[in-house]
Design a protein around this motif. Structure first.
Motif, PDB file in Angstrom:
ATOM      1  N   ALA A 239      14.640 -14.884  27.018  1.00 29.92           N
ATOM      2  CA  ALA A 239      13.411 -14.143  27.311  1.00 29.92           C
ATOM      3  C   ALA A 239      13.619 -13.178  28.463  1.00 29.92           C
ATOM      4  CB  ALA A 239      12.282 -15.126  27.628  1.00 29.92           C
ATOM      5  N   GLY A 240      14.236 -13.675  29.548  1.00 28.11           N
ATOM      6  CA  GLY A 240      14.477 -12.812  30.695  1.00 28.11           C
ATOM      7  C   GLY A 240      15.420 -11.675  30.362  1.00 28.11           C
ATOM      8  N   ALA A 241      16.429 -11.961  29.530  1.00 32.39           N
ATOM      9  CA  ALA A 241      17.380 -10.922  29.138  1.00 32.39           C
ATOM     10  C   ALA A 241      16.694  -9.833  28.342  1.00 32.39           C
ATOM     11  CB  ALA A 241      18.517 -11.541  28.337  1.00 32.39           C
ATOM     12  N   GLY A 242      15.705 -10.216  27.517  1.00 28.76           N
ATOM     13  CA  GLY A 242      14.984  -9.223  26.734  1.00 28.76           C
ATOM     14  C   GLY A 242      14.231  -8.244  27.615  1.00 28.76           C
ATOM     15  N   ILE A 243      13.575  -8.721  28.654  1.00 25.87           N
ATOM     16  CA  ILE A 243      12.857  -7.838  29.572  1.00 25.87           C
ATOM     17  C   ILE A 243      13.824  -6.964  30.346  1.00 25.87           C
ATOM     18  CG2 ILE A 243      11.354  -7.786  31.585  1.00 25.87           C
ATOM     19  CD1 ILE A 243       9.982 -10.261  30.553  1.00 25.87           C
ATOM     20  N   LYS A 244      14.953  -7.554  30.777  1.00 29.03           N
ATOM     21  CA  LYS A 244      15.962  -6.759  31.485  1.00 29.03           C
ATOM     22  C   LYS A 244      16.510  -5.660  30.582  1.00 29.03           C
ATOM     23  CE  LYS A 244      17.518 -10.456  34.606  1.00 29.03           C
ATOM     24  NZ  LYS A 244      18.662 -11.334  34.990  1.00 29.03           N
ATOM     25  N   LYS A 245      16.745  -6.002  29.315  1.00 33.22           N
ATOM     26  CA  LYS A 245      17.248  -5.022  28.360  1.00 33.22           C
ATOM     27  C   LYS A 245      16.238  -3.907  28.153  1.00 33.22           C
ATOM     28  CE  LYS A 245      18.951  -4.593  23.602  1.00 33.22           C
ATOM     29  NZ  LYS A 245      19.212  -5.303  22.332  1.00 33.22           N
ATOM     30  N   LEU A 246      14.973  -4.275  28.117  1.00 30.79           N
ATOM     31  CA  LEU A 246      13.914  -3.287  27.926  1.00 30.79           C
ATOM     32  C   LEU A 246      13.937  -2.251  29.030  1.00 30.79           C
ATOM     33  CD1 LEU A 246      11.312  -2.310  26.506  1.00 30.79           C
ATOM     34  CD2 LEU A 246      10.062  -3.941  27.920  1.00 30.79           C
ATOM     35  N   PHE A 247      13.947  -2.711  30.284  1.00 28.39           N
ATOM     36  CA  PHE A 247      13.908  -1.775  31.408  1.00 28.39           C
ATOM     37  C   PHE A 247      15.247  -1.073  31.617  1.00 28.39           C
ATOM     38  CE2 PHE A 247      10.145  -4.286  32.405  1.00 28.39           C
ATOM     39  CZ  PHE A 247       9.263  -3.310  32.847  1.00 28.39           C
ATOM     40  N   ARG A 248      16.329  -1.710  31.208  1.00 26.59           N
ATOM     41  CA  ARG A 248      17.648  -1.091  31.386  1.00 26.59           C
ATOM     42  C   ARG A 248      17.935  -0.044  30.328  1.00 26.59           C
ATOM     43  NH1 ARG A 248      20.863  -5.305  30.474  1.00 26.59           N
ATOM     44  NH2 ARG A 248      21.311  -4.639  28.332  1.00 26.59           N
ATOM     45  N   ASP A 249      17.647  -0.377  29.065  1.00 24.33           N
ATOM     46  CA  ASP A 249      18.063   0.480  27.955  1.00 24.33           C
ATOM     47  C   ASP A 249      16.944   1.320  27.353  1.00 24.33           C
ATOM     48  OD1 ASP A 249      20.553  -0.682  28.286  1.00 24.33           O
ATOM     49  OD2 ASP A 249      20.247  -2.162  26.691  1.00 24.33           O
ATOM     50  N   TYR A 250      15.708   0.892  27.546  1.00 26.11           N
ATOM     51  CA  TYR A 250      14.612   1.564  26.847  1.00 26.11           C
ATOM     52  C   TYR A 250      13.587   2.187  27.788  1.00 26.11           C
ATOM     53  CZ  TYR A 250      16.527  -0.675  22.731  1.00 26.11           C
ATOM     54  OH  TYR A 250      17.369  -1.066  21.722  1.00 26.11           O
ATOM     55  N   TRP A 251      13.976   2.399  29.055  1.00 26.96           N
ATOM     56  CA  TRP A 251      13.032   3.028  29.971  1.00 26.96           C
ATOM     57  C   TRP A 251      12.652   4.447  29.546  1.00 26.96           C
ATOM     58  CZ3 TRP A 251      14.547   7.471  32.366  1.00 26.96           C
ATOM     59  CH2 TRP A 251      15.925   7.698  32.504  1.00 26.96           C
ATOM     60  N   PRO A 252      13.551   5.233  28.902  1.00 27.02           N
ATOM     61  CA  PRO A 252      13.070   6.545  28.418  1.00 27.02           C
ATOM     62  C   PRO A 252      11.961   6.409  27.383  1.00 27.02           C
ATOM     63  CG  PRO A 252      15.474   6.505  28.504  1.00 27.02           C
ATOM     64  CD  PRO A 252      15.010   5.090  28.684  1.00 27.02           C
ATOM     65  N   ALA A 253      12.099   5.424  26.478  1.00 31.61           N
ATOM     66  CA  ALA A 253      11.046   5.210  25.486  1.00 31.61           C
ATOM     67  C   ALA A 253       9.757   4.755  26.152  1.00 31.61           C
ATOM     68  CB  ALA A 253      11.504   4.176  24.462  1.00 31.61           C
ATOM     69  N   MET A 254       9.863   3.923  27.197  1.00 30.48           N
ATOM     70  CA  MET A 254       8.672   3.469  27.909  1.00 30.48           C
ATOM     71  C   MET A 254       7.968   4.633  28.599  1.00 30.48           C
ATOM     72  SD  MET A 254       9.982  -0.172  29.484  1.00 30.48           S
ATOM     73  CE  MET A 254       8.346  -0.604  30.111  1.00 30.48           C
ATOM     74  N   LEU A 255       8.741   5.561  29.178  1.00 32.84           N
ATOM     75  CA  LEU A 255       8.136   6.727  29.816  1.00 32.84           C
ATOM     76  C   LEU A 255       7.471   7.640  28.792  1.00 32.84           C
ATOM     77  CD1 LEU A 255      10.798   7.695  32.524  1.00 32.84           C
ATOM     78  CD2 LEU A 255       8.587   6.573  32.860  1.00 32.84           C
ATOM     79  N   MET A 256       8.116   7.806  27.634  1.00 30.36           N
ATOM     80  CA  MET A 256       7.500   8.613  26.582  1.00 30.36           C
ATOM     81  C   MET A 256       6.211   7.971  26.088  1.00 30.36           C
ATOM     82  SD  MET A 256      10.801   9.911  24.363  1.00 30.36           S
ATOM     83  CE  MET A 256       9.811  10.999  23.339  1.00 30.36           C
ATOM     84  N   ALA A 257       6.246   6.654  25.916  1.00 34.47           N
ATOM     85  CA  ALA A 257       5.021   5.947  25.526  1.00 34.47           C
ATOM     86  C   ALA A 257       3.940   6.136  26.578  1.00 34.47           C
ATOM     87  CB  ALA A 257       5.317   4.460  25.329  1.00 34.47           C
ATOM     88  N   GLY A 258       4.330   6.023  27.848  1.00 38.97           N
ATOM     89  CA  GLY A 258       3.360   6.187  28.926  1.00 38.97           C
ATOM     90  C   GLY A 258       2.722   7.561  28.940  1.00 38.97           C
ATOM     91  N   GLY A 259       3.525   8.607  28.674  1.00 38.56           N
ATOM     92  CA  GLY A 259       2.971   9.954  28.651  1.00 38.56           C
ATOM     93  C   GLY A 259       1.936  10.131  27.556  1.00 38.56           C
ATOM     94  N   LEU A 260       2.209   9.574  26.385  1.00 41.91           N
ATOM     95  CA  LEU A 260       1.229   9.655  25.299  1.00 41.91           C
ATOM     96  C   LEU A 260       0.012   8.785  25.584  1.00 41.91           C
ATOM     97  CD1 LEU A 260       3.535   9.609  22.130  1.00 41.91           C
ATOM     98  CD2 LEU A 260       2.327  11.566  23.128  1.00 41.91           C
ATOM     99  N   VAL A 261       0.248   7.626  26.185  1.00 42.49           N
ATOM    100  CA  VAL A 261      -0.856   6.714  26.479  1.00 42.49           C
ATOM    101  C   VAL A 261      -1.855   7.352  27.429  1.00 42.49           C
ATOM    102  CG1 VAL A 261      -1.422   4.584  27.715  1.00 42.49           C
ATOM    103  CG2 VAL A 261       0.346   4.559  25.954  1.00 42.49           C
ATOM    104  N   VAL A 262      -1.382   8.008  28.491  1.00 41.61           N
ATOM    105  CA  VAL A 262      -2.329   8.601  29.446  1.00 41.61           C
ATOM    106  C   VAL A 262      -2.992   9.844  28.867  1.00 41.61           C
ATOM    107  CG1 VAL A 262      -1.185   7.617  31.467  1.00 41.61           C
ATOM    108  CG2 VAL A 262      -0.464   9.866  30.633  1.00 41.61           C
ATOM    109  N   ALA A 263      -2.243  10.641  28.084  1.00 44.46           N
ATOM    110  CA  ALA A 263      -2.851  11.814  27.456  1.00 44.46           C
ATOM    111  C   ALA A 263      -3.953  11.412  26.482  1.00 44.46           C
ATOM    112  CB  ALA A 263      -1.779  12.628  26.726  1.00 44.46           C
ATOM    113  N   TRP A 264      -3.831  10.243  25.933  1.00 47.99           N
ATOM    114  CA  TRP A 264      -4.800   9.706  24.971  1.00 47.99           C
ATOM    115  C   TRP A 264      -5.943   8.981  25.678  1.00 47.99           C
ATOM    116  CZ3 TRP A 264      -2.978   4.857  21.799  1.00 47.99           C
ATOM    117  CH2 TRP A 264      -4.051   4.338  21.054  1.00 47.99           C
ATOM    118  N   ASN A 265      -5.629   8.123  26.626  1.00 46.56           N
ATOM    119  CA  ASN A 265      -6.641   7.221  27.170  1.00 46.56           C
ATOM    120  C   ASN A 265      -7.429   7.774  28.347  1.00 46.56           C
ATOM    121  OD1 ASN A 265      -6.654   4.296  25.913  1.00 46.56           O
ATOM    122  ND2 ASN A 265      -4.561   5.061  25.789  1.00 46.56           N
TER     123      ASN A 265
END
Length: 467
Positions: A239-265
């Protein structure tokens, strides 16, 4: 999981249309319950000021009401972190049932809180406690429902089916606004100031029970059972490795999601939670002309109900022309029209106010109709639920959920009417920056998933086209 019923080729998922439609319906109805609660709070903001805060400081009361609204968003990331892994272990329908009943109970209990004149400071304290319960439950609600619908929709119809989740949001807001508006109109002044305003909060409990019933009855297909089993195995081992992998490897996707989320919400909460107060109260402090609360609420109710019928049309259109053209229309339209919208909203003219609200809603639903099918496509299957849940709740909590609080504070502090326009433009620019890099996911399989179609015939045709 690949489904090959009826001789469908290996490597292509054939969705069960009947099960998928029931799943979409149950998710949308549950979302109605969730956002009915938020709608009631937003459209009774003025009454909550009078009931739960000191009467000798109206400005403080306004900020206090929206602080109560914002606090529910501050705990949403915690709810996402708690309910996300829980959904992987015990099943998403069970967790979605828990979240909807928590929201309903929190709202129901809010209706029983005595007024400030009766219990003093305990009134706003208990208000905050109820809002925390609501926010914590919502943290596990929306991203899970969005992921579930996206994973079970055919690739060519994901925009259409995903849009019904936002239909649930708008219906919930509209129901909350409708009930909050009608009850005082049909009540005596004495009853309206004592118990009538509490009735909408009481309605939340039966709505929650209906939501739980529909979600418990929701079928979990064999493919979903397999997904849960695999998720449980990963959760138990790393479980911990999954969260670490998320922030290590998928932070660009998280930032892109965040940009759409704020433009929407940000426009979402600007329209549904702040505009009632702006039109009825704040506009007087910035040299504009207010409209009466009943007119304001009726205008917004009409616009919310109209949006319900337009959203599926835009969702279907996004399956044909792509998500990005519709998202670009929302982003550019907001940048260009933000100041004119506020100009007409502060005019005091009912037709012009209606026009301003309608334009704001039209730009909002460009995001509402397409984001539920766009955001899940940013993450691969093995990290989709966690990535979407964490990024969605962090960005909503930090920027969108605080819209009413920030706008009330800066408008009252500066006396400038156009802060809402500036705020809308800032986050529309953030969304536009994401769109410059976004690969349009319309008609494409979700990353890490097999192509999904509606029928065996479509599967065979797809297999033949792939050679």
């Amino acid at each position: 999981m690949t489904q090959t019923a009826g001789g469908a080729p290996e490597g292509i998922t054939v969705t069960d249309n009947a099960t998928m439609k029931r799943a979409v319906g149950a998710a949308a109805v549950g979302n109605i319950t969730e956002w009915f609660d938020f709608g009631v709070y937003a459209y009774l903001a003025t009454t909550i000021e009078e009931q739960f805060f000191p009467p000798d400081n109206p400005a403080l009361a306004q900020v206090g009401v929206f602080a109560g609204f914002a606090v529910s968003f501050l705990v949403r990331p915690l709810g996402g972190l708690f309910f996300g892994p829980l959904g992987d272990r015990i099943g998403r329908t069970k967790v979605l049932s828990i979240t909807v009943i928590m929201m309903a109970v929190g709202t129901f209990l809010l209706g029983f809180i005595p007024s400030y004149s009766a219990i003093g400071i305990w009134a706003p304290i208990l208000l905050v406690v109820c809002r925390v319960v609501q926010g914590f439950s919502t943290g596990g609600e929306y991203a899970g429902a969005m992921t579930f619908i996206a994973e079970y929709s055919p690739d060519r119809r994901r925009g259409f089916f995903g849009s019904f989740l936002e239909c649930g949001t708008f219906i919930g807001y509209a129901l909350g606004a409708t009930v909050a508006t009608i009850i005082p109109l049909v009540s005596s002044p004495e009853f309206a100031s004592t118990w009538a305003w509490r009735i909408p909060f009481f309605i939340a409990l039966p709505l929650g029970i209906v939501g739980v019933y529909l979600r418990v009855k929701l079928e979990e297909t064999p493919a979903f059972q397999t997904l849960l089993s695999e998720s449980e195995e990963r959760e138990g081992q790393q479980a911990g490795a999954g969260i670490k992998k998320l922030f290590r490897d998928y932070w660009p996707a998280m930032l892109m999601a965040g940009g759409l989320v704020v433009a929407w919400n940000v426009p979402n909460y600007m329209l549904t939670s702040y505009m009632p107060t702006y039109l009825e109260e704040n506009v007087k402090d910035v040299g504009g002309t207010a409209i009466d609360s009943t007119t304001s609420q009726i205008l917004q109710i009409v616009i919310l109900w109209a949006a319900v019928f337009v959203i599926p049309f835009l969702g279907r259109l996004s399956d044909r022309v792509g998500r990005k053209p519709i998202l670009w229309a929302g982003a550019i339209g907001t940048i260009v029209l933000a100041f004119p919208m506020i100009l007409v909203l502060k005019s005091g003219s009912v037709p012009l106010v209606a026009l301003g609200l309608a334009v704001m809603a039209a730009l909002l639903i460009c995001f509402s109709a397409t984001c539920p099918s766009t955001l899940p496509a940013l993450f691969p299957t093995e990290i989709r639920y966690g990535g979407l849940s964490i990024s969605f709740n962090i960005f909503v909590s930090a920027f969108a959920g605080t819209t009413s609080l920030i706008m009330t504070a800066v408008v009252l502090a500066t006396g400038w009417a156009y802060w809402p326009a500036v705020y809308l433009i800032i986050f529309a620019v953030a969304g536009a920056a994401v769109l410059l890099k976004l690969r349009d996911p319309a008609g494409q399989p979700l990353p890490g998933s097999n192509p999904a179609v509606s029928t065996d015939q479509e599967a065979r045709e797809l297999a033949a086209s792939r050679g």
